[in-house]
Design a protein around this motif. Structure first.
Motif: not given
Length: 358
Positions: A134, A172, A177, A180, A209-210
């Protein structure tokens, strides 16, 4: 369904392709986005991404194409002179010529160092970004490529626009985490500096998150479109592109002083954004509702305070090495309000007093 986001830079327009499964369709994508087909392909990836996706990417290339792959260690430590020299050596050994294409398959670190190799090998060859994180949705657009120096992050680099960006959203799915968090910081930063409506949309839809699949396409397309608009207006950071550095003056200093890789880039930037908001409130005599922002990002797992073990005077010295510094004066991206940024010269005493408060 594939989305495309145009990046219209003077003398060099290209597209960001967004879809699931793009890694299997590399040959087809190259035909569509290159004016001249490559004499050879040089893929740079890292030790995390290679076992997951390199075979898929290779299977999507024509059998008659000469392909070399090189894998570096994952992590910020690989953005070094040593790895840069190693990649240049491998490129020379592979016999890359000016019609070769380098593909950066990985996160921001791979994109940065591979792009810098592309910018400097034979004074510049074509390259393509294939981001797998990301965070790299931000760094893969705009042509900033670099390596680190022990005295400062991204201080040795170039502007080298890619021929295209292929963003396979499926990749992704394997992100931890922590990654992310690193990437999402750059997404909401785009809203904070230039688009209040996008920031409010994120605030409403991202509560953990995600990020939920149903929001990913819109989130990425809107975030990349903001970055593309900024870069098309100001490719070489003479004006508004500097706004993209919100939180980075302190963020980069934290990364440098704590040792690259201790905190992820995005985690350090969030601490830097909170700091920049506090400076903004003092400088503009405004109220940015910092506590609401802190509550939101902390609920997503971010730290918002400077690590207590970091020497504040060392952080100040590292901030002076920021690329926006002019004649020794620290210049920071500040917020007049959410969606409106500016770059201002800030007094060292104010910086140090707020550093000591955090």
């Amino acid at each position: 369904m594939m989305k495309t986001v145009p990046v219209n830079i003077e003398h060099h327009a290209y597209k960001v392709y967004l879809d699931k499964g793009l890694r299997f369709r590399l040959g087809e994508l190259l035909k569509n986005s290159l004016d001249e087909q490559p004499s050879s392909i040089f893929i740079v990836t890292d030790s995390t991404v290679a076992p997951l996706y390199l075979e898929d990417v290779l299977n999507g290339l024509p059998d008659d194409l000469n392909v070399t792959t090189v894998t570096i260690d994952s992590g910020e430590q690989s953005k070094s002179f040593k790895e840069y020299e190693y990649l240049l050596t491998e490129a020379l050994k592979a016999g890359l010529d000016r019609k070769s294409v380098l593909i950066a398959l990985g996160g921001g670190v791979v994109g940065d160092i591979a792009g810098f190799v592309a910018a400097t090998y034979m004074r510049g060859i074509r390259f393509i970004q294939m981001p797998t994180t990301l965070l790299a949705q931000d760094s893969s657009v705009g042509g900033k490529v670099a390596i680190n120096h022990p005295l400062g992050k991204n201080m040795i680099g170039a502007f080298q626009q890619p021929e295209a960006v292929y963003y396979d959203i499926e990749m992704l799915a394997t992100l931890p985490e922590k990654e992310w968090r690193s990437g999402f910081a750059e997404v909401f930063k785009h809203g904070l500096i230039l688009n209040e409506a996008f920031y409010q949309w994120l605030n409403e839809h991202v509560q953990q998150l995600p990020i939920h699949d149903q929001y990913m396409n819109e989130l990425l397309a809107r975030s990349i479109a903001i970055k593309a608009e900024v870069v098309s207006k100001d490719e070489r950071e003479q004006g508004i592109r500097a706004y993209l550095n919100l939180g980075h003056t302190l963020g980069h200093a934290i990364e440098s002083v704590s040792g690259y890789g201790t905190l992820t880039h995005g985690e350090a930037v969030v601490i830097g954004i909170v700091f920049a908001m506090k400076i903004s409130e003092k400088h503009y005599q405004t109220d940015l509702k910092i506590s609401d922002f802190v509550d939101w990002v902390e609920s997503l797992g971010y730290e918002t305070n400077i690590p207590s073990n970091l020497d504040r005077s060392k952080l100040l010295e590292a901030m002076k090495k920021d690329k926006k510094t002019e004649a020794g004066s620290i210049r920071m991206v500040l917020l007049k309000k959410v969606g409106e940024a500016s770059v201002e010269k800030i007094d060292e005493k104010l910086i140090l007093s707020i550093l000591n408060e955090q």
